[in-house]
Design a protein around this motif. Structure first.
Motif, PDB file in Angstrom:
ATOM      1  N   ASN A  88      16.695 135.077  76.328  1.00 59.67           N
ATOM      2  CA  ASN A  88      15.626 135.335  77.232  1.00 59.67           C
ATOM      3  C   ASN A  88      16.185 136.398  78.331  1.00 59.67           C
ATOM      4  O   ASN A  88      17.299 136.497  78.645  1.00 59.67           O
ATOM      5  CB  ASN A  88      15.071 134.076  78.053  1.00 59.67           C
ATOM      6  CG  ASN A  88      16.096 133.273  78.864  1.00 59.67           C
ATOM      7  OD1 ASN A  88      16.525 133.687  79.976  1.00 59.67           O
ATOM      8  ND2 ASN A  88      16.931 132.075  78.265  1.00 59.67           N
ATOM      9  N   ARG A 110      10.875 136.814  79.268  1.00 56.74           N
ATOM     10  CA  ARG A 110      10.607 137.330  77.899  1.00 56.74           C
ATOM     11  C   ARG A 110      11.842 136.827  77.148  1.00 56.74           C
ATOM     12  O   ARG A 110      13.026 136.643  77.518  1.00 56.74           O
ATOM     13  CB  ARG A 110      10.614 138.955  78.128  1.00 56.74           C
ATOM     14  CG  ARG A 110       9.609 139.615  78.860  1.00 56.74           C
ATOM     15  CD  ARG A 110      10.109 140.767  79.107  1.00 56.74           C
ATOM     16  NE  ARG A 110       9.418 141.491  79.961  1.00 56.74           N
ATOM     17  CZ  ARG A 110       8.238 142.436  79.762  1.00 56.74           C
ATOM     18  NH1 ARG A 110       7.939 142.657  78.521  1.00 56.74           N
ATOM     19  NH2 ARG A 110       7.512 142.772  80.697  1.00 56.74           N
ATOM     20  N   GLY A 111      11.547 136.399  75.813  1.00 56.93           N
ATOM     21  CA  GLY A 111      12.406 135.904  74.887  1.00 56.93           C
ATOM     22  C   GLY A 111      11.877 135.181  73.676  1.00 56.93           C
ATOM     23  O   GLY A 111      10.725 135.310  73.230  1.00 56.93           O
ATOM     24  N   LYS A 112      12.603 134.574  73.016  1.00 54.89           N
ATOM     25  CA  LYS A 112      12.442 133.750  71.742  1.00 54.89           C
ATOM     26  C   LYS A 112      12.661 132.361  71.943  1.00 54.89           C
ATOM     27  O   LYS A 112      13.628 132.080  73.018  1.00 54.89           O
ATOM     28  CB  LYS A 112      13.678 134.071  70.888  1.00 54.89           C
ATOM     29  CG  LYS A 112      13.377 135.681  70.026  1.00 54.89           C
ATOM     30  CD  LYS A 112      14.126 135.964  69.040  1.00 54.89           C
ATOM     31  CE  LYS A 112      13.934 137.257  68.366  1.00 54.89           C
ATOM     32  NZ  LYS A 112      14.512 137.311  67.028  1.00 54.89           N
ATOM     33  N   ASP A 118       8.899 135.053  67.270  1.00 53.64           N
ATOM     34  CA  ASP A 118       8.673 136.369  67.751  1.00 53.64           C
ATOM     35  C   ASP A 118       9.075 136.446  69.089  1.00 53.64           C
ATOM     36  O   ASP A 118       9.280 135.242  70.001  1.00 53.64           O
ATOM     37  CB  ASP A 118       7.220 136.512  67.731  1.00 53.64           C
ATOM     38  CG  ASP A 118       6.503 136.867  66.368  1.00 53.64           C
ATOM     39  OD1 ASP A 118       7.055 137.612  65.348  1.00 53.64           O
ATOM     40  OD2 ASP A 118       5.361 136.260  66.204  1.00 53.64           O
ATOM     41  N   ASN A 119       9.260 137.480  69.624  1.00 53.35           N
ATOM     42  CA  ASN A 119       9.519 137.617  71.120  1.00 53.35           C
ATOM     43  C   ASN A 119       8.522 137.307  71.828  1.00 53.35           C
ATOM     44  O   ASN A 119       7.193 137.896  71.553  1.00 53.35           O
ATOM     45  CB  ASN A 119       9.925 139.178  71.509  1.00 53.35           C
ATOM     46  CG  ASN A 119      11.416 139.245  70.851  1.00 53.35           C
ATOM     47  OD1 ASN A 119      12.222 138.465  71.114  1.00 53.35           O
ATOM     48  ND2 ASN A 119      11.658 140.517  70.981  1.00 53.35           N
ATOM     49  N   CYS A 121       6.073 136.454  75.706  1.00 47.18           N
ATOM     50  CA  CYS A 121       6.377 136.499  77.065  1.00 47.18           C
ATOM     51  C   CYS A 121       5.679 135.613  77.836  1.00 47.18           C
ATOM     52  O   CYS A 121       4.347 135.128  77.576  1.00 47.18           O
ATOM     53  CB  CYS A 121       5.441 137.917  77.402  1.00 47.18           C
ATOM     54  SG  CYS A 121       5.606 138.517  78.991  1.00 47.18           S
ATOM     55  N   LYS A 141       2.389 137.279  72.847  1.00 45.88           N
ATOM     56  CA  LYS A 141       3.512 137.878  72.213  1.00 45.88           C
ATOM     57  C   LYS A 141       3.934 139.136  73.087  1.00 45.88           C
ATOM     58  O   LYS A 141       3.172 139.807  73.751  1.00 45.88           O
ATOM     59  CB  LYS A 141       3.077 138.628  70.939  1.00 45.88           C
ATOM     60  CG  LYS A 141       2.781 137.545  69.792  1.00 45.88           C
ATOM     61  CD  LYS A 141       2.584 137.983  68.355  1.00 45.88           C
ATOM     62  CE  LYS A 141       2.574 137.042  67.516  1.00 45.88           C
ATOM     63  NZ  LYS A 141       2.174 137.632  66.042  1.00 45.88           N
ATOM     64  N   GLU A 142       5.270 139.328  73.223  1.00 46.95           N
ATOM     65  CA  GLU A 142       5.604 140.209  74.249  1.00 46.95           C
ATOM     66  C   GLU A 142       5.213 141.752  73.961  1.00 46.95           C
ATOM     67  O   GLU A 142       4.995 142.333  74.815  1.00 46.95           O
ATOM     68  CB  GLU A 142       7.179 140.268  74.083  1.00 46.95           C
ATOM     69  CG  GLU A 142       7.937 141.112  75.098  1.00 46.95           C
ATOM     70  CD  GLU A 142       9.554 141.337  74.916  1.00 46.95           C
ATOM     71  OE1 GLU A 142      10.226 141.600  76.003  1.00 46.95           O
ATOM     72  OE2 GLU A 142       9.985 141.056  73.710  1.00 46.95           O
TER      73      GLU A 142
END
Length: 161
Positions: A88, A110-112, A118-119, A121, A141-142
């Motif tokens: 993240n 932000r991250g997994k 998926d990345n 947010c 999703k980011e």
């Protein structure tokens, strides 16, 4: 994001878009209300954090601080999310000026959630009035954040107590 409506969330009201429906997977921190927009892959939650809950978090996470209860709960939510994520990044805390006098501070994570996901947010936001904290969480999703960010900020700016 389409038509908007005003919804009541415990002691607050705010404007949301019509496709964001109550229910779905519970992403709230403390048993609050959850919403989702299945078509866009968006989730949203709102938690009223009462004094007794704040005391629990303060006792459980003495290493976390904040200049007030709103900032403290924001830091707790971000800490818990980061601890549960595979990888993240965290933004600097910022503020949204409310149109009706309720200012909101927020942090973006932000991250997994795991190595295969998926990345994503996560936007965590808190409002504080009379030592009463409300925690908001927005997830998408980011790659989609650029489409939804301003819309979500407008929703936060619409909060009334």
């Amino acid at each position: 994001m389409g038509d908007k409506y005003v919804t009541t969330l415990e002691y607050r009201s705010m404007t949301l878009w019509e496709d964001l429906k109550r229910g779905g997977s519970d992403i709230s921190l403390d048993g609050g209300e959850s919403f989702q927009d299945l078509e866009r892959g968006i989730r949203f939650s709102c938690d009223e954090i009462y004094d007794i809950d704040q005391e629990y978090y303060k006792e459980t996470y003495p290493e976390i601080s904040g200049k007030d209860d709103g900032q403290f709960m924001l830091n707790v939510a971000v800490h818990l999310k980061r601890a549960a994520m595979y990888a993240n990044q965290v933004s600097v805390e910022q503020e949204v000026k409310g149109r009706y006098g309720t200012d909101v501070r927020y942090i973006i994570v932000r991250g997994k959630e795991n190595s295969y996901s998926d990345n994503l947010c996560f936007i965590y936001a808190t409002s504080l009035e009379d030592k009463h904290v409300c925690l908001f969480q927005f997830v998408c999703k980011e790659n989609d954040l650029k489409y939804y960010f301003q819309e979500f900020m407008d929703c936060l700016a619409s909060i009334r107590r």
